[in-house]
Scaffold this motif. Structure first.
Motif, PDB file in Angstrom:
ATOM      1  N   UNK A 299      31.443  47.015  37.915  1.00 30.64           N
ATOM      2  CA  UNK A 299      31.931  46.042  36.924  1.00 30.64           C
ATOM      3  C   UNK A 299      30.922  45.987  35.787  1.00 30.64           C
ATOM      4  N   UNK A 300      30.814  47.109  35.069  1.00 29.28           N
ATOM      5  CA  UNK A 300      29.796  47.227  34.028  1.00 29.28           C
ATOM      6  C   UNK A 300      30.014  46.219  32.900  1.00 29.28           C
ATOM      7  N   UNK A 301      31.244  45.890  32.595  1.00 27.66           N
ATOM      8  CA  UNK A 301      31.526  44.958  31.508  1.00 27.66           C
ATOM      9  C   UNK A 301      31.480  43.499  31.964  1.00 27.66           C
ATOM     10  N   UNK A 302      31.163  43.274  33.245  1.00 28.75           N
ATOM     11  CA  UNK A 302      31.043  41.930  33.807  1.00 28.75           C
ATOM     12  C   UNK A 302      32.270  41.074  33.481  1.00 28.75           C
ATOM     13  N   UNK A 303      33.430  41.592  33.842  1.00 34.79           N
ATOM     14  CA  UNK A 303      34.667  40.870  33.570  1.00 34.79           C
ATOM     15  C   UNK A 303      35.018  39.872  34.664  1.00 34.79           C
ATOM     16  N   UNK A 304      34.310  39.957  35.817  1.00 37.40           N
ATOM     17  CA  UNK A 304      34.632  39.082  36.938  1.00 37.40           C
ATOM     18  C   UNK A 304      33.358  38.456  37.492  1.00 37.40           C
ATOM     19  N   UNK A 305      33.519  37.285  38.092  1.00 33.37           N
ATOM     20  CA  UNK A 305      32.444  36.596  38.811  1.00 33.37           C
ATOM     21  C   UNK A 305      32.930  36.276  40.217  1.00 33.37           C
ATOM     22  N   UNK A 306      31.979  36.012  41.109  1.00 36.76           N
ATOM     23  CA  UNK A 306      32.324  35.653  42.477  1.00 36.76           C
ATOM     24  C   UNK A 306      31.424  34.521  42.938  1.00 36.76           C
ATOM     25  N   UNK A 307      31.992  33.600  43.667  1.00 38.45           N
ATOM     26  CA  UNK A 307      31.217  32.507  44.245  1.00 38.45           C
ATOM     27  C   UNK A 307      30.466  33.045  45.458  1.00 38.45           C
ATOM     28  N   UNK A 308      29.148  32.894  45.457  1.00 39.79           N
ATOM     29  CA  UNK A 308      28.333  33.501  46.508  1.00 39.79           C
ATOM     30  C   UNK A 308      28.588  32.857  47.862  1.00 39.79           C
ATOM     31  N   UNK A 309      29.115  31.653  47.894  1.00 34.95           N
ATOM     32  CA  UNK A 309      29.283  30.947  49.166  1.00 34.95           C
ATOM     33  C   UNK A 309      30.663  31.150  49.784  1.00 34.95           C
ATOM     34  N   UNK A 310      31.729  31.054  48.972  1.00 32.10           N
ATOM     35  CA  UNK A 310      33.072  31.123  49.546  1.00 32.10           C
ATOM     36  C   UNK A 310      33.842  32.385  49.172  1.00 32.10           C
ATOM     37  N   UNK A 311      33.292  33.266  48.313  1.00 33.14           N
ATOM     38  CA  UNK A 311      33.934  34.534  47.995  1.00 33.14           C
ATOM     39  C   UNK A 311      35.079  34.443  47.021  1.00 33.14           C
ATOM     40  N   UNK A 312      35.194  33.349  46.232  1.00 34.02           N
ATOM     41  CA  UNK A 312      36.267  33.238  45.247  1.00 34.02           C
ATOM     42  C   UNK A 312      35.921  34.067  44.009  1.00 34.02           C
ATOM     43  N   UNK A 313      36.866  34.919  43.613  1.00 35.20           N
ATOM     44  CA  UNK A 313      36.679  35.774  42.439  1.00 35.20           C
ATOM     45  C   UNK A 313      37.360  35.115  41.258  1.00 35.20           C
ATOM     46  N   UNK A 314      36.595  34.932  40.159  1.00 33.47           N
ATOM     47  CA  UNK A 314      37.119  34.291  38.947  1.00 33.47           C
ATOM     48  C   UNK A 314      36.993  35.234  37.772  1.00 33.47           C
ATOM     49  N   UNK A 315      37.747  34.896  36.710  1.00 32.12           N
ATOM     50  CA  UNK A 315      37.772  35.717  35.504  1.00 32.12           C
ATOM     51  C   UNK A 315      36.626  35.312  34.588  1.00 32.12           C
ATOM     52  N   UNK A 316      35.862  36.300  34.108  1.00 32.15           N
ATOM     53  CA  UNK A 316      34.726  36.037  33.221  1.00 32.15           C
ATOM     54  C   UNK A 316      35.030  36.404  31.775  1.00 32.15           C
ATOM     55  N   UNK A 317      35.931  37.364  31.539  1.00 32.99           N
ATOM     56  CA  UNK A 317      36.293  37.778  30.186  1.00 32.99           C
ATOM     57  C   UNK A 317      37.801  37.998  30.128  1.00 32.99           C
ATOM     58  N   UNK A 318      38.401  37.853  28.939  1.00 31.81           N
ATOM     59  CA  UNK A 318      39.846  38.081  28.826  1.00 31.81           C
ATOM     60  C   UNK A 318      40.206  39.519  29.191  1.00 31.81           C
ATOM     61  N   UNK A 319      41.405  39.686  29.740  1.00 33.85           N
ATOM     62  CA  UNK A 319      41.888  40.996  30.162  1.00 33.85           C
ATOM     63  C   UNK A 319      43.042  41.431  29.279  1.00 33.85           C
ATOM     64  N   UNK A 320      43.150  42.732  29.098  1.00 36.13           N
ATOM     65  CA  UNK A 320      44.255  43.311  28.330  1.00 36.13           C
ATOM     66  C   UNK A 320      44.881  44.417  29.177  1.00 36.13           C
TER      67      UNK A 320
END
Length: 662
Positions: A299-320
């Motif tokens: 994920x070189x462009x760092x488009x996603x984040x993850x919660x270190x405790x519960x593993x929830x993946x969230x959006x960090x940048x807009x997607x096209x």
């Protein structure tokens, strides 16, 4: 043998000669000998009594016809009770039942041969026979222990050895080879056993991974059986042993609930939108907590984040979606208690499409309309494309802009396949009147909400042939003389350019031929040599400076500019000193300074050579310039008196004088 009697006095025979036959009587003076001994023989173990082992042979040099001197009788001196020998045929046989190779493998038998029929007074000879018992498969494999225990760590890899068992066989060679099999206790097919051909050991290997938390021990029944089997023996040639395997608990890395996760997100989703959740757990009994991370190499462009405790993946940048439809990232799970225990899982994120792109022309169309076209003629077929990908497919609606609804020149027709045809309304198009038309068309898709864009179709009015083939699309071509096509004009222009090139080449060659060649008279040979040595502008640079000035600095009156190049910078003429105050050393230094600082005067960083010897020389000037006397009036004999350096010069001038007199 012939005998005759002779008188001694007269040396005459008394009677005719007589013949006598003398026969030599043999006596027993030669003992028997075993010429081929000592002997070696072999016989299978456990052979029946009377089984032939080998045969020995002895010879006697005595007469076999007369008496018993050559009559031999054989007997065993050593080797009983295992073997016997026939006294007449000398065949050695098994005499004892159940001779086992595993008990004794080799026997030494001493055989005696005696003449005179074995009676008293006969001569004898002996030999040895080494008898080896060969192996037969009469012993089954046998485990040293009927129960064997192993401890195998649960992280042991598939195919790795977990333990070894061995059944010993007293036989040798092929008869001792065994094969191993698991005959009971492996219902889940977790283990396999193979045979080491070199050591004849059975090697336990894993076929499936072990899990201490699921099963902590296994009990296997292993069988070893001979490969070669003799049914006549009637004995079982196999053995079994019980193998107990204890699984050792190991610190295992976290285990994801799925090896691969597939998630979805809309391309217009806002930042921090929860896309999905990945889960992993520690399979160990202690159950360490797990932390989650995204491998940023995926994920070189760092488009996603993850919660270190519960593993929830969230959006960090807009997607096209039109840029990337899928994003594959790697998520790692690490134990808090032991950071070296890491597991990885692939998370594939699909970007769902929304209608955020307006349709547009498939390409930049440029239509051509013939002046002699007919009304209703199709000028151009236009289609559109849309970067979006709706589930129900594309459907495009075309229409003219409101200002063009009553367009007197063109109209459009829907073809029913997401394309339209542009039609001409009349046949009175003329290039002199209007050469180009622009037709704006609105394209709308069927998305929610609908997206539309305005695209302009360029229509050029062209001159066409009767068949409707476009020939020219500009006004200038229309006013050309009738009958002169564009191809003919291009050919004429090419001929004119070629003719001009030939003329220029001819003039250039003529100029080169008219340049005079540099030819010097014989009287100026020495001056030419001086000019040739000048490195200022090359071999033909005869005007770089005044030669006479260098040879006679009294004649300097002013500054002589370079004529071989056009200088960019002009220097003011340098005023020279008076005729009687010239210093040669100062003059040369000034010239060198000017040459070094003049950027327009080649050669650069070169040596300047001057032909002036200096005033006050004993020899005077060697040049013939400004010399009052001619060559015929001058005597060069004084050159010989100047020493070795001028000897060769004097010889040259002396030769020249002699040639002139001749």
């Amino acid at each position: 043998m012939r005998l005759r009697e002779i008188f001694t006095d007269t040396d005459q025979p008394l009677e005719p000669p007589s013949e006598f036959i003398i026969k030599v009587q043999d006596i027993n003076d030669n003992p028997p000998q075993f010429v081929e001994g000592p002997y070696r023989a072999s016989v299978p173990e456990m052979s029946q009594v009377g089984t032939s082992v080998t045969r020995v042979t002895a010879t006697d040099a005595d007469d076999p016809v007369y008496g018993n001197s050559a009559k031999l009788v054989y007997s065993i001196l050593e080797g009983q009770p295992y073997f016997s020998i026939d006294p007449n045929t000398a065949i050695i046989k098994i005499a004892l039942h159940g001779m086992d190779r595993e008990m004794r493998e080799e026997y030494l038998v001493v055989i005696q041969a005696k003449d005179m029929g074995g009676h008293m007074g006969g001569l004898s000879g002996t030999t040895t026979v080494t008898v080896t018992l060969t192996d037969v498969n009469d012993n089954p494999p046998k485990f040293s222990k009927s129960k064997q225990n192993f401890v195998i760590p649960e992280e042991l890899g598939i195919g790795q050895p977990g333990g070894k068992v061995k059944a010993n066989d007293r036989d040798i060679g092929e008869n001792a080879k065994s094969t191993y099999n698991i005959i009971d206790g492996d219902e889940k097919d977790v283990f396999e056993i193979t045979t080491d051909a070199q050591t004849q050991e059975g090697i336990l290997r894993l076929k499936k991974p072990l899990n201490f938390e699921t099963k902590k021990s296994y009990t296997l029944k292993v069988e070893a059986a001979n490969i070669r089997f003799d049914p006549s023996s009637g004995a079982p040639f196999k053995d079994t042993a019980t193998v107990k395997i204890a699984v050792e608990d190991s610190d295992e890395p976290p285990v994801f609930s799925k090896p691969t996760f597939v998630l979805q997100v809309d391309e217009n989703a806002p930042i921090n939108t929860v896309i999905g959740t990945v889960t992993a757990r520690d399979p160990d009994v202690t159950g360490s907590l797990v932390r989650y991370f995204i491998d940023r190499h995926t994920d070189l462009e760092r488009q996603f984040n993850i919660n270190v405790d519960d593993g929830k993946i969230t959006l960090a940048k807009p997607l096209d979606r039109e840029t990337d439809m899928w994003h594959n990232i790697t998520v790692t799970a690490t134990e808090i208690r032991n950071h070296s225990q890491i597991s990885r899982a692939i998370v594939a994120i699909r970007v769902l499409d929304i209608n955020d792109n307006a349709p547009e022309f498939a390409t930049e169309y440029e239509a051509f309309l013939c002046e002699n076209g007919k009304p209703g003629q199709v000028i151009q077929t236009v289609s559109a494309v849309d970067k979006d990908d709706p589930i129900q497919g594309h459907y495009f609606e075309y229409r003219l802009i409101p200002e063009m609804l009553n367009n007197p020149n063109f109209t459009i027709k829907n073809n029913g396949d997401n394309s339209i045809s542009v039609l001409a309304k009349h046949d009175t198009f003329r290039r002199q009147k209007q050469e180009m038309y622009f037709l704006p068309i609105i394209v709308t898709d069927n998305g929610n909400p609908p997206m539309s864009s305005t695209n302009t179709l360029t229509i050029r009015v062209c001159g066409c042939s009767r068949e409707g083939i476009v020939q020219s699309c500009n006004v200038e071509a229309y006013v050309l003389p009738i009958g002169l096509s564009m191809g003919a004009l291009i050919a004429i222009l090419a001929c004119i350019i070629l003719l001009l090139v030939i003329v220029v080449l001819f003039v250039t060659l003529r100029r080169h031929k008219n340049k005079p060649l540099i030819i010097k008279d014989d009287e100026d040979v020495r001056e030419n040599i001086i000019r040739y040595d000048d490195e200022g502008g090359g071999e033909e640079d005869t005007e770089a400076f005044d030669i006479a000035t260098l040879q006679n600095p009294d004649g300097i009156n002013g500054y002589l500019p370079r004529k071989d190049i056009k200088p960019d910078l002009q220097f003011m003429p340098r005023q020279s000193g008076g005729p009687n105050g010239v210093d040669v050393d100062e003059f040369i230094n000034v010239r060198l300074h000017e040459a070094d600082n003049d950027p327009t005067a080649p050669p650069y960083d070169s040596i300047q050579i001057y032909g002036y010897e200096g005033r006050g020389s004993i020899a005077g000037s060697l040049s013939s310039l400004e010399t009052a006397s001619s060559d015929s009036d001058q005597n060069y004999d004084y050159l010989r008196e100047w020493g070795p350096r001028f000897r060769r010069l004097g010889e040259l001038y002396s030769v020249g004088e002699s040639d002139k007199e001749t």
